[in-house]
Every structure is written in structure tokens, then in C-alpha cells.
Design a protein around this motif. Structure first.
Motif, PDB file in Angstrom:
ATOM      1  N   ASN A  28       9.450  10.028  38.688  1.00 33.28           N
ATOM      2  CA  ASN A  28       9.939  11.213  38.014  1.00 33.28           C
ATOM      3  C   ASN A  28       9.563  12.489  38.740  1.00 33.28           C
ATOM      4  OD1 ASN A  28      11.529  11.784  35.752  1.00 33.28           O
ATOM      5  ND2 ASN A  28       9.795  12.769  34.761  1.00 33.28           N
ATOM      6  N   PRO A  35      19.730  15.963  39.433  1.00 29.36           N
ATOM      7  CA  PRO A  35      19.006  14.890  38.755  1.00 29.36           C
ATOM      8  C   PRO A  35      19.847  14.042  37.827  1.00 29.36           C
ATOM      9  CG  PRO A  35      18.243  17.045  38.000  1.00 29.36           C
ATOM     10  CD  PRO A  35      19.259  17.286  39.038  1.00 29.36           C
ATOM     11  N   SER A  36      20.975  14.550  37.376  1.00 30.31           N
ATOM     12  CA  SER A  36      21.745  13.766  36.421  1.00 30.31           C
ATOM     13  C   SER A  36      23.018  13.191  36.998  1.00 30.31           C
ATOM     14  CB  SER A  36      22.093  14.615  35.190  1.00 30.31           C
ATOM     15  OG  SER A  36      20.915  15.057  34.577  1.00 30.31           O
ATOM     16  N   ILE A  41      21.045   8.664  39.082  1.00 29.96           N
ATOM     17  CA  ILE A  41      20.592   7.799  37.985  1.00 29.96           C
ATOM     18  C   ILE A  41      20.550   6.345  38.449  1.00 29.96           C
ATOM     19  CG2 ILE A  41      21.275   6.880  35.734  1.00 29.96           C
ATOM     20  CD1 ILE A  41      22.094   9.566  34.858  1.00 29.96           C
ATOM     21  N   ARG A  44      17.572   5.827  40.592  1.00 28.84           N
ATOM     22  CA  ARG A  44      16.358   5.826  39.787  1.00 28.84           C
ATOM     23  C   ARG A  44      16.227   4.498  39.038  1.00 28.84           C
ATOM     24  NH1 ARG A  44      16.201  10.227  35.849  1.00 28.84           N
ATOM     25  NH2 ARG A  44      17.628  11.040  37.415  1.00 28.84           N
ATOM     26  N   TYR A  45      17.367   3.982  38.574  1.00 34.98           N
ATOM     27  CA  TYR A  45      17.352   2.677  37.885  1.00 34.98           C
ATOM     28  C   TYR A  45      16.819   1.598  38.829  1.00 34.98           C
ATOM     29  CZ  TYR A  45      19.791  -1.796  37.442  1.00 34.98           C
ATOM     30  OH  TYR A  45      20.115  -3.116  37.464  1.00 34.98           O
ATOM     31  N   ILE A  48      13.100   2.051  39.294  1.00 39.16           N
ATOM     32  CA  ILE A  48      12.345   1.661  38.102  1.00 39.16           C
ATOM     33  C   ILE A  48      12.276   0.145  37.996  1.00 39.16           C
ATOM     34  CG2 ILE A  48      12.403   1.669  35.577  1.00 39.16           C
ATOM     35  CD1 ILE A  48      13.442   4.474  35.690  1.00 39.16           C
ATOM     36  N   LYS A  49      13.395  -0.519  38.233  1.00 40.00           N
ATOM     37  CA  LYS A  49      13.409  -1.982  38.142  1.00 40.00           C
ATOM     38  C   LYS A  49      12.451  -2.589  39.165  1.00 40.00           C
ATOM     39  CE  LYS A  49      16.616  -5.863  38.378  1.00 40.00           C
ATOM     40  NZ  LYS A  49      15.562  -6.744  38.664  1.00 40.00           N
ATOM     41  N   MET A 164       8.013  -2.932  28.416  1.00 38.79           N
ATOM     42  CA  MET A 164       9.032  -1.959  28.799  1.00 38.79           C
ATOM     43  C   MET A 164       9.757  -1.425  27.560  1.00 38.79           C
ATOM     44  SD  MET A 164      10.663  -3.589  32.267  1.00 38.79           S
ATOM     45  CE  MET A 164      11.772  -2.253  32.658  1.00 38.79           C
ATOM     46  N   VAL A 168      10.178   2.426  26.387  1.00 41.25           N
ATOM     47  CA  VAL A 168      11.474   3.033  26.106  1.00 41.25           C
ATOM     48  C   VAL A 168      11.485   3.634  24.706  1.00 41.25           C
ATOM     49  CG1 VAL A 168      13.884   2.503  25.639  1.00 41.25           C
ATOM     50  CG2 VAL A 168      12.848   1.683  27.711  1.00 41.25           C
TER      51      VAL A 168
ATOM     52  N   ASP B  64      16.894  -5.378  33.432  1.00 39.10           N
ATOM     53  CA  ASP B  64      17.892  -4.461  33.999  1.00 39.10           C
ATOM     54  C   ASP B  64      18.284  -3.410  32.983  1.00 39.10           C
ATOM     55  OD1 ASP B  64      19.824  -6.785  36.043  1.00 39.10           O
ATOM     56  OD2 ASP B  64      18.031  -5.597  36.436  1.00 39.10           O
ATOM     57  N   LEU B  66      16.705  -2.367  30.285  1.00 38.00           N
ATOM     58  CA  LEU B  66      15.623  -1.440  29.959  1.00 38.00           C
ATOM     59  C   LEU B  66      15.376  -0.466  31.103  1.00 38.00           C
ATOM     60  CD1 LEU B  66      13.230  -3.920  28.168  1.00 38.00           C
ATOM     61  CD2 LEU B  66      14.319  -1.945  27.144  1.00 38.00           C
ATOM     62  N   SER B  67      15.492  -0.944  32.347  1.00 40.07           N
ATOM     63  CA  SER B  67      15.330  -0.039  33.478  1.00 40.07           C
ATOM     64  C   SER B  67      16.417   1.010  33.457  1.00 40.07           C
ATOM     65  CB  SER B  67      15.410  -0.806  34.800  1.00 40.07           C
ATOM     66  OG  SER B  67      14.472  -1.821  34.853  1.00 40.07           O
ATOM     67  N   ARG B  69      18.011   2.171  30.788  1.00 39.70           N
ATOM     68  CA  ARG B  69      17.741   3.139  29.727  1.00 39.70           C
ATOM     69  C   ARG B  69      16.608   4.081  30.125  1.00 39.70           C
ATOM     70  NH1 ARG B  69      17.161  -0.354  24.417  1.00 39.70           N
ATOM     71  NH2 ARG B  69      16.524   1.643  23.536  1.00 39.70           N
ATOM     72  N   LEU B  70      15.580   3.507  30.784  1.00 39.66           N
ATOM     73  CA  LEU B  70      14.466   4.342  31.211  1.00 39.66           C
ATOM     74  C   LEU B  70      14.916   5.403  32.207  1.00 39.66           C
ATOM     75  CD1 LEU B  70      11.200   2.296  31.742  1.00 39.66           C
ATOM     76  CD2 LEU B  70      11.543   4.350  30.402  1.00 39.66           C
ATOM     77  N   SER B  71      15.827   5.013  33.114  1.00 37.13           N
ATOM     78  CA  SER B  71      16.248   5.972  34.126  1.00 37.13           C
ATOM     79  C   SER B  71      17.012   7.125  33.485  1.00 37.13           C
ATOM     80  CB  SER B  71      17.086   5.298  35.205  1.00 37.13           C
ATOM     81  OG  SER B  71      18.378   5.046  34.745  1.00 37.13           O
ATOM     82  N   GLU B  72      17.778   6.819  32.446  1.00 36.47           N
ATOM     83  CA  GLU B  72      18.475   7.910  31.767  1.00 36.47           C
ATOM     84  C   GLU B  72      17.526   8.761  30.950  1.00 36.47           C
ATOM     85  OE1 GLU B  72      21.687   6.303  29.560  1.00 36.47           O
ATOM     86  OE2 GLU B  72      22.749   5.616  31.338  1.00 36.47           O
ATOM     87  N   LEU B  73      16.535   8.115  30.332  1.00 40.81           N
ATOM     88  CA  LEU B  73      15.572   8.863  29.535  1.00 40.81           C
ATOM     89  C   LEU B  73      14.723   9.762  30.417  1.00 40.81           C
ATOM     90  CD1 LEU B  73      14.389   6.188  26.979  1.00 40.81           C
ATOM     91  CD2 LEU B  73      15.591   8.300  26.476  1.00 40.81           C
ATOM     92  N   LEU B  74      14.347   9.253  31.586  1.00 41.92           N
ATOM     93  CA  LEU B  74      13.496  10.045  32.469  1.00 41.92           C
ATOM     94  C   LEU B  74      14.215  11.279  32.961  1.00 41.92           C
ATOM     95  CD1 LEU B  74      11.404   7.675  34.734  1.00 41.92           C
ATOM     96  CD2 LEU B  74      10.715   9.038  32.785  1.00 41.92           C
ATOM     97  N   ALA B  75      15.531  11.185  33.022  1.00 43.28           N
ATOM     98  CA  ALA B  75      16.283  12.332  33.491  1.00 43.28           C
ATOM     99  C   ALA B  75      16.124  13.511  32.550  1.00 43.28           C
ATOM    100  CB  ALA B  75      17.763  11.965  33.627  1.00 43.28           C
ATOM    101  N   THR B  77      13.447  13.914  30.276  1.00 39.92           N
ATOM    102  CA  THR B  77      12.094  14.301  29.880  1.00 39.92           C
ATOM    103  C   THR B  77      11.219  14.458  31.117  1.00 39.92           C
ATOM    104  OG1 THR B  77      11.297  12.036  29.696  1.00 39.92           O
ATOM    105  CG2 THR B  77      12.247  13.028  27.730  1.00 39.92           C
TER     106      THR B  77
END
Lengths: 173, 92
Positions: A28, A35-36, A41, A44-45, A48-49, A164, A168, B64, B66-67, B69-75, B77
């Protein structure tokens, strides 16, 4: 004694959570230009994975073949990405051809002696091969180790999903 | 009780006994929610392996998702070390 290696201890959970949250903070902290944007995204996904899988494998350390295989795979993948973008030698082709060879041999032997018992065994071996593809490092394991590693892998994957999900939920508030 | 004598295809693992395999497979059965209640002799070993594969695939899909959703949430916050400490204390 067996249950201790199957039950995810709270120390495993806390090791995973610490590593994963640290990675999330790092991810982050990057300040991309847009960023959007969907591309951002998606990247970033991916990060994160990778961070989640890496955090779990690191928390298990080298005690398990699947965790060693995951860490090796992730490290070599990042080395490849750093080195060059073009050379993507597919190691998979050699595994597939050897599996095809085994399958051919299997069907040949079926023609000669088809009993329900042979069918059961073939189905079992077929499913075991599918399992090998799913469990990291599965291709090199013998059947006993494969089943043992699978049990541990499933336990850790379940824990990973559980934690996780909680993270979330926390961020969705 | 089926005796799997013809292990010619798996000659590299000839030292493993059928009992060991059965034990490990029934251990797997206990882990799969769909199969946990059933009696072990009613469910064939290949079925257990099949369900195990399905289970692993669905767990991968969940990671996959959850990752994602997390990536969208992190954007939207900002995380910092304080939040990390809060989360850790909530989860333990």
C-alpha cells in the motif's frame, strides 16, 4: 503426536498475520500515478496474492515439501521477472509428456485386463496425478508423502483463507 | 477388501503398504467437510482424492477472490502500523 502437525497452532496464525500485514503495508505504500486504474488494481491483486501465499509458506518454513516448493517457485519467478521478460521456458511440457507416457502405458495395460479392481486403481492413480498438479512440489513426491503433504496443505490453506477473510472484514468496516 | 497386488505401475514405491495408504486417505477424508460424516468404507479412495482436488481448487479460488477484494479495499484506505497492530490483536 500426529495432530500437532495438522492443527494450525496460534503461532502459525500469528506468524502468517504478521508477515501478511507487513506485506500489505508495503504494497500500500507504493504511490502509483493512478491508484484506481484497473491495471493498477490487477497488479496489486497479484502482489497481494503472492504475499499471502508467500506469508503462509514462510510461516511453515522449510518443514514441509509444499512450502519449500512454493517459496522456491516464488523466488525463481521473481528472479525471472527481474532478469528478462522474454525467456519463459516452459518446464511444464516435460512433465506433461512424461504423464502422457504414463497414461498411454496405463490404457495399454487396461486393454489386456479390465476388471473393476483395475478400474478402481486406475481412477485412484488418475486422481493422485491431478492432486500432484494442485499441491506445490507434488510431482516429485511418492504417494505416501503426497497424501501427507496434501493434508497439511489443506489445513494451512484453510487457515490462510480464514485469516484473509477476517482482514477483509476489518477493512470493509 | 480389495488387494492391490499389481503395483507394477508404481514400482518406485513398492515399500509402501496398503494400510499406510488407507490410513492417510482416511485422514484426508476427515479434513474434507463434504465427506467427514460418511463411513470410510462407503466412500472409495478415488472419490476422496477427487473431493480433495475439488476442495483445494475452491480454496485457491477463495484466496484469489479475497486478494481481489483486498486490492480494491486497499485502494480506498490507508494502512499504517497502528492498524496492523489492531488487526493482530483482534485476530489472536
Amino acid at each position: 503426536m500426529n495432530s500437532s502437525h495438522l492443527n494450525p497452532s496460534s503461532s502459525l496464525k500469528s506468524r502468517f498475520t504478521t508477515r501478511f500485514l507487513r506485506a500489505l503495508t508495503r504494497i500500500n505504500a507504493r504511490k502509483p500515478i493512478s491508484p484506481s486504474s484497473p491495471r493498477e488494481i490487477f497488479q496489486r491483486y497479484r502482489r497481494i496474492k503472492v504475499a499471502a501465499d508467500k506469508s503462509m509458506a514462510s510461516s511453515v518454513r522449510s518443514r514441509r515439501t509444499w512450502s519449500r516448493a512454493t517459496l522456491w517457485k516464488l523466488r525463481s519467478r521473481s528472479c525471472l521477472q527481474l532478469a528478462s521478460l522474454g525467456r519463459r521456458r516452459s518446464v511444464k511440457t516435460s512433465t506433461i509428456t512424461s504423464r502422457q507416457a504414463i497414461m498411454k502405458k496405463t490404457s495399454h495395460e487396461i486393454e489386456n485386463k479390465t476388471t473393476t479392481e483395475e478400474d478402481h486403481q486406475d481412477r485412484f492413480v488418475g486422481q493422485a496425478d491431478k492432486l500432484r498438479e494442485l499441491v506445490p512440489g507434488g510431482e516429485a513426491m511418492d504417494l505416501c508423502n503426497l497424501l501427507d503433504e496434501t493434508a497439511h496443505y489443506i489445513k494451512c490453506l484453510t487457515t490462510q483463507v480464514q485469516l484473509m477473510r477476517k482482514i477483509v472484514d476489518f477493512y470493509s468496516l | 477388501m480389495s488387494s492391490r497386488r499389481s503395483r507394477s505401475r508404481q514400482s518406485g514405491v513398492s515399500r509402501i503398504t496398503d494400510d499406510q495408504i488407507t490410513d492417510l486417505v482416511s485422514k484426508l477424508q476427515q479434513l474434507i467437510p463434504e465427506l467427514r460424516g460418511r463411513r470410510s468404507d462407503k466412500v472409495s479412495a478415488s472419490k476422496i482424492l477427487q473431493e480433495t482436488c475439488n476442495c483445494i481448487r475452491s480454496l485457491h479460488r477463495e484466496v484469489d477472490d479475497l486478494s481481489d477484494r483486498l486490492s480494491e479495499l486497499l485502494a480506498s484506505t490507508d494502512t499504517d502500523s497502528e492498524q496492523a497492530a489492531i488487526i493482530r490483536s483482534l485476530l489472536m
